[in-house]
Write a protein that holds these residues in place. Structure first.
Motif, mmCIF file in Angstrom:
data_model
loop_
_atom_site.group_PDB
_atom_site.id
_atom_site.type_symbol
_atom_site.label_atom_id
_atom_site.label_comp_id
_atom_site.label_asym_id
_atom_site.label_seq_id
_atom_site.Cartn_x
_atom_site.Cartn_y
_atom_site.Cartn_z
ATOM 1 N N GLN A 1 0.816 -1.214 0.000
ATOM 2 C CA GLN A 1 0.000 0.000 0.000
ATOM 3 C C GLN A 1 0.849 1.263 0.000
ATOM 4 O OE1 GLN A 1 -3.465 -0.041 -0.181
ATOM 5 N NE2 GLN A 1 -3.062 -2.205 -0.580
ATOM 6 N N GLY A 2 2.057 1.174 0.598
ATOM 7 C CA GLY A 2 2.932 2.342 0.613
ATOM 8 C C GLY A 2 3.009 3.023 1.957
ATOM 9 N N PHE A 3 3.061 2.263 3.026
ATOM 10 C CA PHE A 3 3.266 2.859 4.350
ATOM 11 C C PHE A 3 4.072 1.893 5.205
ATOM 12 C CE2 PHE A 3 -0.590 0.374 4.898
ATOM 13 C CZ PHE A 3 -0.510 -0.134 6.185
ATOM 14 N N GLY A 4 4.642 2.408 6.279
ATOM 15 C CA GLY A 4 5.452 1.589 7.163
ATOM 16 C C GLY A 4 4.665 1.109 8.367
ATOM 17 N N VAL A 5 5.270 0.213 9.130
ATOM 18 C CA VAL A 5 4.593 -0.419 10.265
ATOM 19 C C VAL A 5 5.469 -0.299 11.511
ATOM 20 C CG1 VAL A 5 3.768 -2.615 11.213
ATOM 21 C CG2 VAL A 5 3.329 -2.043 8.823
ATOM 22 N N ARG A 6 4.845 -0.064 12.649
ATOM 23 C CA ARG A 6 5.548 -0.151 13.923
ATOM 24 C C ARG A 6 4.603 -0.702 14.983
ATOM 25 N NH1 ARG A 6 4.593 4.451 17.205
ATOM 26 N NH2 ARG A 6 3.395 6.082 16.124
ATOM 27 N N VAL A 7 5.187 -1.287 16.010
ATOM 28 C CA VAL A 7 4.402 -1.784 17.139
ATOM 29 C C VAL A 7 4.181 -0.604 18.077
ATOM 30 C CG1 VAL A 7 4.267 -3.457 19.013
ATOM 31 C CG2 VAL A 7 5.479 -4.040 16.904
ATOM 32 N N SER A 8 2.990 -0.057 18.079
ATOM 33 C CA SER A 8 2.731 1.152 18.854
ATOM 34 C C SER A 8 2.332 0.864 20.286
ATOM 35 C CB SER A 8 1.636 1.982 18.178
ATOM 36 O OG SER A 8 0.424 1.233 18.090
ATOM 37 N N ASN A 9 1.888 -0.351 20.547
ATOM 38 C CA ASN A 9 1.489 -0.685 21.910
ATOM 39 C C ASN A 9 1.489 -2.196 22.073
ATOM 40 O OD1 ASN A 9 0.692 -0.340 24.520
ATOM 41 N ND2 ASN A 9 -1.137 0.879 24.048
#
Length: 659
Positions: A67-75
């Protein structure tokens, strides 16, 4: 267990680093139970399950890259004693905002407070399930910027490690598992069957079909815990056959497993979706869906796979009667999977083919009338043979291949040969009767699998609503009586509204019967002849004679017309003989329990599964919920009390689930 492999082309996006583990990407899955969905990214949907946290993260990261976005574990949420992670929120890298910096030259804010995320939860010791999804972003997406996202850089590095030589080919394998219910029910190993099948035959899917089916099944597994589905793949990993059934269809089969029809209308009419439906008759005399499938090929092997899968879904409970189209492959498959069932051919299909097969013959209209007379106008086998022989000889049809094949199989479709078989309305016995395809009006020549699945829930919901309304009307509304017959009053108290109205026609028809005479006696068995006025050609009245056997000891009655076995209720001729002999109520053995108003509430399950089975839990809860609905609809006070208790119970269960 099912493995779903995503063999995708390189398309990734952004994301902050993932500190909790290695974002490695495995090689291509070569297990025979994997489903290869090429060039289609699977959307995160509620209910999707993974065997580990890492795989859930990898799945969302692959989607994000496309899709064109990054990922992070926010919680993350951890258990206080064991420090085991049991819940996590995976967010777009633009989620939230960075803390304000006291530096002289702080970095510019790059986050936008984006709401896109998925929340995953540990549902048992090993599996993680998506429990919440938000797909919308509040900022532009750019797949071209994938190289700038840390979460995607790690994927490429992992791929390079896994493939030390040659160009990097990004192959991602995400494992999707059924929930425990489906795992427990689907024990059949179909690998041996697959290996013997023609590998060149597989489903031809339109763009979006595989993704649509995947998303539909994932959604159903969460909202419908006892939803069952199974896929069949060829040796190249291509989808060949697919079967599914929701919980209500499986429960319905527990009640209505006596006679089923295997509807292959879409196959016969060469529709783009090769749909096959399993259909029964409910207590209102209406059709009820018992499962669906799509076939890659109309071969014996594919039919056998479909039938065995359906039987596994229904816990091995065999039907007594099976009605199908007249087909050599169907006949072989039914004989192999259901050897004890009485296999008959659908007369409705045969009648629909008459214009196609005979329409080009000279004198077609006369031939058609003679054909119908032989089929529907014969009370005895000798009459059928006479009428058929006259049609063949007078119109020089001895060389007609279709009629020859029909005659050879006549004992499987002609009503006169099937009077000892219980059809409960599946077999038409008069001209103009017929069976309507389950999805008539919803599936057309060019309907795709995705389009069908989009409509599927709506069609089933309408059918379930119609059945539920019939249940309510049957229990709460008095039926309109049209005669002074005790038979009519008795039936109105016992049968559902739909079935009572069908029986009512026969009670009213008693007035067309006259001149009842006893013509023979053999111990307690008396033979009567009943005359009936019937409409004939040119609006003239014709009188037909019906032989009725009446057993005085057990008070049993049977008519030569065979209506009781064909439809499941007594004909006007049998009722007339009962009345003639002073019987004021229909004998209990002639009142079928399957038509009664409270049939589904009182019948005991014949299932062999124990009380500790989740499938049985669902069935028991479903039955009890029907009683809750009925009691709650009695009055406003009942309704408010039931709603309060149910809300309280749901809240309590929700708290238990979180703990």
């Amino acid at each position: 267990m099912e493995l779903v492999s995503l063999n995708s082309e390189p398309v990734f996006g952004e994301g902050d680093e993932y500190e909790d583990g290695d974002c490695s990407v495995t090689g291509n899955c070569d297990k025979p139970d994997s489903v290869h969905l090429e060039r289609e990214f699977l959307l995160p949907v509620v209910g999707l399950e993974f065997e580990s946290f890492d795989e859930a993260y990898d799945f969302y990261n692959v989607y994000a890259k496309g899709q064109g976005f990054g990922v992070r574990v926010s919680n993350s949420w951890f258990r206080s004693k064991t420090r085991e992670r049991y819940r996590a929120k995976l967010s777009c890298s633009s989620a939230g905002f960075k803390k304000k910096s006291e530096a002289n030259n702080p970095r510019p804010e790059t986050r936008t407070g984006c709401p896109a995320m998925v929340i995953i939860k540990l549902v048992d010791a090993h599996r993680w399930r998506i429990v919440e999804v938000e797909l919308d972003h509040n900022h532009p997406l750019s797949p071209e910027s994938m190289r700038f996202y840390k979460s995607h850089k790690k994927m490429i590095l992992a791929a390079k490690k896994a493939l030390p030589s040659g160009p990097v080919r990004e192959v991602h394998t995400i494992k999707l598992y059924r929930t425990a219910v489906a795992d427990g029910l689907c024990k059949a190993d179909t690998r041996n069957e697959r290996n013997t099948m023609d590998n060149s035959k597989h489903l031809i899917l339109k763009e979006g079909d595989s993704l649509g089916a995947y998303n539909y099944f994932c959604r159903m597994k969460l909202t419908n815990p006892n939803f069952f589905y199974l896929v069949d793949l060829d040796d190249d990993g291509r989808l060949r056959n697919l079967f599914w059934a929701d919980a209500r269809s499986r429960i319905a089969y527990n009640y209505f497993s006596d006679t089923i029809m295997i509807d292959t209308t879409c196959l016969t009419n060469k529709f783009e979706i090769p749909l096959i439906s399993f259909v029964g008759i409910n207590h209102h005399g209406e059709s009820v869906l018992l499962g669906c499938g799509v076939l890659g090929d109309e071969s014996v092997e594919c039919f056998v796979w479909m039938f065995r899968t359906w039987l596994t879904c229904m816990l091995g409970k065999h039907p007594q009667v099976i009605v199908t189209d007249q087909s050599k492959h169907l006949h072989i498959a039914v004989s192999e999977v259901f050897p004890q069932a009485c296999h008959c051919y659908c007369l409705s299909y045969i009648m629909l083919r008459v214009p196609e097969k005979l329409g080009g013959l000279n004198g077609f209209e006369v031939i058609k009338r003679r054909f119908s007379k032989a089929v529907f106008g014969s009370l005895t086998i000798s009459e059928f043979e006479t009428f058929w022989g006259e049609m063949i000889s007078q119109h020089s049809l001895r060389e007609n291949k279709w009629l020859q094949a029909l005659y050879e199989d006549r004992q499987r479709w002609a009503p006169v040969y099937l009077k000892d078989t219980s059809f409960f309305g599946m077999l038409p016995i008069s001209e103009g009767e017929g069976t309507t395809p389950t999805f008539d009006g919803y599936v057309h020549k060019h309907t795709s699998l995705k389009e069908f699945l989009d409509k599927y829930d709506m069609v089933l919901q309408r059918k379930y609503l119609k059945e539920a309304m019939g249940d309510v009307e049957s229990r709460n509304l008095a039926s309109e009586l049209k005669t002074g017959s005790n038979f009519e009053l008795q039936l109105s108290k016992v049968y559902t509204k739909g079935m009572f109205e069908k029986c009512q026609i026969e009670v009213e028809g008693m007035y067309s019967c006259f001149n009842i005479k006893q013509v023979a006696k053999n111990g307690p068995i008396l033979t009567f002849v009943v005359e009936q006025r019937q409409e004939a050609e040119a609006n003239e009245k014709d009188v037909r004679h019906y032989e009725v056997l009446y057993e005085t000891t057990q008070v049993e009655v049977r008519c030569i017309c065979g209506l009781f076995n064909f439809k499941g209720y007594l004909c006007r001729h049998a009722l007339s003989v009962l009345s003639h002999n002073g019987v004021e109520e229909i004998p209990s053995q002639c009142i079928l329990r399957r038509w009664s108003k409270d049939y589904k509430r009182k019948i005991l399950s014949d299932s062999a599964i124990g009380e500790d089975s989740p499938w049985q839990w669902h069935e028991n809860l479903f039955r009890r919920s029907l009683q809750v609905v009925e009691e709650g609809a009695q009055s406003e006070d009942h309704y408010e009390a039931m709603m309060q208790e149910m809300n309280s119970l749901l809240t309590e269960v929700s708290v238990m689930d979180k703990n």
